[in-house]
Design an enzyme around this catalytic site. Structure first.
Site, mmCIF file in Angstrom:
data_model
loop_
_atom_site.group_PDB
_atom_site.id
_atom_site.type_symbol
_atom_site.label_atom_id
_atom_site.label_comp_id
_atom_site.label_asym_id
_atom_site.label_seq_id
_atom_site.Cartn_x
_atom_site.Cartn_y
_atom_site.Cartn_z
ATOM 1 C CE1 TYR A 179 -11.975 4.466 -3.488
ATOM 2 C CE2 TYR A 179 -13.635 5.282 -1.970
ATOM 3 C CZ TYR A 179 -12.580 4.433 -2.253
ATOM 4 O OH TYR A 179 -12.144 3.546 -1.287
HETATM 5 N N1 LIG Z 1 -8.556 4.402 4.024
HETATM 6 C C1 LIG Z 1 -9.900 4.399 3.952
HETATM 7 O O1 LIG Z 1 -10.600 5.162 4.647
HETATM 8 C C2 LIG Z 1 -10.592 3.413 3.056
HETATM 9 C C3 LIG Z 1 -11.983 3.241 3.198
HETATM 10 C C4 LIG Z 1 -12.643 2.337 2.376
HETATM 11 C C5 LIG Z 1 -11.926 1.601 1.449
HETATM 12 N N2 LIG Z 1 -10.575 1.794 1.316
HETATM 13 C C6 LIG Z 1 -9.868 1.017 0.313
HETATM 14 O O2 LIG Z 1 -8.841 0.304 0.944
HETATM 15 C C7 LIG Z 1 -7.825 -0.017 -0.011
HETATM 16 C C8 LIG Z 1 -6.457 0.254 0.592
HETATM 17 O O3 LIG Z 1 -6.304 1.644 0.773
HETATM 18 P P1 LIG Z 1 -5.514 2.289 2.004
HETATM 19 O O4 LIG Z 1 -6.478 3.151 2.711
HETATM 20 O O5 LIG Z 1 -4.758 1.243 2.747
HETATM 21 O O6 LIG Z 1 -4.529 3.300 1.227
HETATM 22 P P2 LIG Z 1 -2.998 3.256 0.837
HETATM 23 O O7 LIG Z 1 -2.148 3.094 2.058
HETATM 24 O O8 LIG Z 1 -2.788 4.460 -0.022
HETATM 25 O O9 LIG Z 1 -2.854 1.926 -0.033
HETATM 26 C C9 LIG Z 1 -3.143 1.861 -1.398
HETATM 27 C C10 LIG Z 1 -2.324 0.730 -1.962
HETATM 28 O O10 LIG Z 1 -2.671 0.546 -3.336
HETATM 29 C C11 LIG Z 1 -1.467 0.415 -4.089
HETATM 30 N N3 LIG Z 1 -1.697 0.849 -5.453
HETATM 31 C C12 LIG Z 1 -2.252 2.024 -5.852
HETATM 32 N N4 LIG Z 1 -2.253 2.100 -7.189
HETATM 33 C C13 LIG Z 1 -1.703 0.943 -7.648
HETATM 34 C C14 LIG Z 1 -1.416 0.430 -8.944
HETATM 35 N N5 LIG Z 1 -1.688 1.141 -10.051
HETATM 36 N N6 LIG Z 1 -0.860 -0.783 -9.041
HETATM 37 C C15 LIG Z 1 -0.549 -1.504 -7.928
HETATM 38 N N7 LIG Z 1 -0.799 -1.074 -6.684
HETATM 39 C C16 LIG Z 1 -1.356 0.142 -6.549
HETATM 40 C C17 LIG Z 1 -0.458 1.290 -3.349
HETATM 41 O O11 LIG Z 1 0.866 0.865 -3.570
HETATM 42 P P3 LIG Z 1 1.946 1.542 -4.562
HETATM 43 O O12 LIG Z 1 1.789 3.026 -4.452
HETATM 44 O O13 LIG Z 1 3.250 1.015 -4.069
HETATM 45 O O14 LIG Z 1 1.589 1.002 -5.900
HETATM 46 C C18 LIG Z 1 -0.831 1.005 -1.893
HETATM 47 O O15 LIG Z 1 -0.153 -0.140 -1.437
HETATM 48 C C19 LIG Z 1 -8.158 0.808 -1.250
HETATM 49 O O16 LIG Z 1 -8.768 -0.002 -2.231
HETATM 50 C C20 LIG Z 1 -9.159 1.830 -0.740
HETATM 51 O O17 LIG Z 1 -10.021 2.286 -1.752
HETATM 52 C C21 LIG Z 1 -9.897 2.667 2.108
#
Ligand SMILES: NC(=O)c1ccc[n+]([C@@H]2O[C@H](COP(=O)([O-])OP(=O)(O)OC[C@H]3O[C@@H](n4cnc5c(N)ncnc54)[C@H](OP(=O)(O)O)[C@@H]3O)[C@@H](O)[C@H]2O)c1
Length: 290
Positions: A179
């Site tokens: 990651y």
């Molecule tokens: N949560 C944390 O602690 C955290 C910390 C640091 C960074 N982040 C980053 O924040 C971002 C958002 O994550 P989140 O925490 O909000 O998680 P999340 O609710 O699981 O959101 C992930 C999003 O990415 C989309 N996605 C995944 N694979 C995809 C694909 N192949 N094509 C198009 N869309 C795709 C999903 O939508 P579909 O399934 O509908 O495609 C979903 O809308 C990510 O990049 C993550 O790495 C999160």
């Protein structure tokens, strides 16, 4: 410190907005947000729409995107939804052609879609696909999408791209080889790309989030009840869109780790190894399969 990471123009315009109550620079702009079907992306979409931006929602699940689009319209905003698997290169090219045709240049892009994998190396020797799929969605997908949208941004001499990356880049946390390496690739790509596009007034922000409570963190038992809310995280994304800083480092702990990794790397290794030994892989990471 964070002031030094912002452009003088952004600081000036934020000051003017505060004093005069002027509208957000997002008002009347077209803002594409990937991963808008849940978590940080969904909340950011709602908040951008409330500031008057037209939101272009992208993710795979069409039904969830439609739910978000309806919620935005109910709140008085405007949005369009495009279902697309961003790891499918030709599908991304079609998406780019469609949005440019229907909206003209995208003014702001939030590369937020992503996936996290937390798994020790000794559970991953036969799982090279863990490394391939994190690179596919966290690096190649946002690079391909941004490259598709950049020519129109540069031609109109305005654009800003916010990449949602992670504090892991600063910490270099064990179990996150797949990651964090993929997010670090995007972070570096954007820093260099921004130098080439600077003269065209097209800029980039890397947002290095700590823990945020979303569906992504839910499978890791150790994170239950920890971290900021998606609403709070989204407010920071909106501020990054408005102010266009180079980087947003979200925790003091991560900054301390970044300095330790630079100045005392072996001490940082020692502490990281101790932390690794005193924690475990989640039951989801131990399960074989996806
Ligand atoms: N949560 C944390 O602690 C955290 C910390 C640091 C960074 N982040 C980053 O924040 C971002 C958002 O994550 P989140 O925490 O909000 O998680 P999340 O609710 O699981 O959101 C992930 C999003 O990415 C989309 N996605 C995944 N694979 C995809 C694909 N192949 N094509 C198009 N869309 C795709 C999903 O939508 P579909 O399934 O509908 O495609 C979903 O809308 C990510 O990049 C993550 O790495 C999160």
């Amino acid at each position: 410190m964070s002031l030094l990471l912002q452009t003088p123009r952004a600081l000036l315009s934020r000051g003017v907005r505060r004093v005069t109550g002027a509208p957000s620079p997002l008002a009347g702009r077209v803002v594409m947000i990937t991963g808008a079907s849940s978590g940080i992306g969904e909340e950011t979409a709602l908040q951008v729409a409330l500031r008057g931006g037209h939101v272009v929602l992208v993710a795979r699940r069409a039904d969830e995107l439609e739910r978000v689009r309806r919620a935005i319209e109910k709140a008085g905003g405007s949005a369009s939804a495009y279902a697309c698997d961003l790891t499918n290169g030709p599908a991304v090219d079609v998406l780019v052609a469609e949005v440019l045709d229907q909206h003209g240049a995208i003014d702001y892009l939030v590369n937020n879609a992503g996936r996290s994998i937390r798994r020790s190396l000794d559970l991953a020797y036969d799982r090279i696909h863990d490394f391939e799929r994190t690179m596919a969605i966290n690096y190649i997908a946002p690079v391909r999408l941004t490259m598709g949208l950049l020519p129109a941004m540069r031609a109109q001499r305005f654009g800003h791209v916010v990449n949602i990356v992670t504090w892991g880049i600063q910490i270099k946390a064990p179990r996150y080889t797949a990651y964090i390496a993929s997010k670090a690739a995007l972070d570096t790509w954007a820093r260099i790309a921004g130098r080439e596009t600077w003269a065209d007034n097209v800029t980039f922000t890397n947002m290095r989030f700590g823990l945020v409570q979303t569906p992504m963190t839910a499978p890791t038992e150790a994170y239950a009840g920890r971290g900021e809310t998606a609403q709070h995280a989204a407010r920071r994304v909106v501020r990054a869109l408005e102010d266009r800083p180079v980087v947003v480092n979200t925790t003091l702990f991560a900054r301390v780790c970044e300095v330790a990794n630079l100045v005392t790397p072996r001490l940082a290794d020692h502490l990281g190894a101790r932390g690794y030994r005193s924690s475990e892989d989640s039951s989801a990471a131990r399960r074989h399969g996806a």
